[in-house]
Design a protein around this motif. Structure first.
Motif, PDB file in Angstrom:
ATOM      1  N   GLY A   1      11.253  -4.207  -5.155  1.00  0.00           N
ATOM      2  CA  GLY A   1      12.027  -2.946  -4.833  1.00  0.00           C
ATOM      3  C   GLY A   1      10.997  -2.035  -3.934  1.00  0.00           C
ATOM      4  N   ALA A   2       9.940  -2.331  -3.932  1.00  0.00           N
ATOM      5  CA  ALA A   2       8.943  -1.222  -2.871  1.00  0.00           C
ATOM      6  C   ALA A   2       7.772  -2.400  -2.174  1.00  0.00           C
TER       7      ALA A   2
ATOM      8  N   GLY B   1       1.571  -2.250  -9.598  1.00  0.00           N
ATOM      9  CA  GLY B   1       1.423  -1.212 -10.595  1.00  0.00           C
ATOM     10  C   GLY B   1       1.131  -1.929 -11.964  1.00  0.00           C
ATOM     11  N   ALA B   2       0.792  -1.228 -12.893  1.00  0.00           N
ATOM     12  CA  ALA B   2       0.861  -1.453 -14.474  1.00  0.00           C
ATOM     13  C   ALA B   2       1.197  -0.216 -15.174  1.00  0.00           C
ATOM     14  N   PHE B   3       1.506  -0.428 -16.194  1.00  0.00           N
ATOM     15  CA  PHE B   3       2.415   0.450 -17.082  1.00  0.00           C
ATOM     16  C   PHE B   3       1.749   0.552 -18.637  1.00  0.00           C
ATOM     17  N   LEU B   4       1.238   1.611 -19.324  1.00  0.00           N
ATOM     18  CA  LEU B   4       1.068   1.846 -20.780  1.00  0.00           C
ATOM     19  C   LEU B   4       2.078   2.927 -21.268  1.00  0.00           C
TER      20      LEU B   4
ATOM     21  N   ARG C   1      -0.332   1.143  -3.504  1.00  0.00           N
ATOM     22  CA  ARG C   1       0.429   0.823  -2.462  1.00  0.00           C
ATOM     23  C   ARG C   1      -0.479   0.519  -1.217  1.00  0.00           C
ATOM     24  N   ASP C   2      -0.611  -0.804  -1.080  1.00  0.00           N
ATOM     25  CA  ASP C   2      -1.740  -1.053  -0.089  1.00  0.00           C
ATOM     26  C   ASP C   2      -0.997  -1.041   1.336  1.00  0.00           C
TER      27      ASP C   2
END
Length: 147
Positions: free
Chosen positions: A116-117, A122-125, A138-139
């Protein structure tokens, strides 16, 4: 127009601060201290029942307020752990995303590209109270990288 710091993008920050209420301040502080290291973020005392999480005293905005106090803006019936929120912190590299994810907390999404972008990794905790905390790189947006 005010003079800008070299690290500041050419547009104003999207937010000044946000905050979350936690059930155990010490546990929350341990979590945010651990995830802050790979992201270049630190905690700082904000009274006996709260701390702030951000860049530094020299770069105080934006920040995340974390505390055990009941905020005046809470709607009736709000409780810690019920009103979870999502906060995404800028990571300066994919390596920083991996270090963030390895720092602790409950896995809620392993490091990797996100749909979607374009250029979004990313990573989530989950923090100790179930808030969804993310590190996002965001490279394709070089102004987010700091040297």
């Amino acid at each position: 127009m005010a003079e800008r710091w070299p690290w500041m993008p050419r547009f104003p920050a999207m937010f000044d601060h946000t905050g979350i209420v936690v059930s155990d301040l010490a546990r929350a502080r341990t979590f945010y201290d651990a995830i802050g290291k790979p992201l270049g973020l630190v905690t700082a005392d904000n009274g006996e029942q709260a701390f702030v999480f951000g860049k530094s005293k020299a770069e105080p905005i934006p920040y995340l307020w974390v505390g055990t106090l009941r905020p005046s803006y809470w709607a009736e019936g709000s409780r810690t752990g019920v009103n979870q929120m999502h906060v995404a912190f800028v990571a300066t590299s994919k390596d920083a995303v991996h270090a963030f994810h390895a720092a602790g907390g409950t896995d809620h999404g392993a490091p990797g590209p996100r749909e979607g972008a374009e250029g979004y990794y990313g990573a989530f905790l989950l923090d100790p109270d179930g808030n969804n905390i993310e590190a996002a790189f965001r490279d394709n947006l070089p102004y987010l990288r700091r040297s």
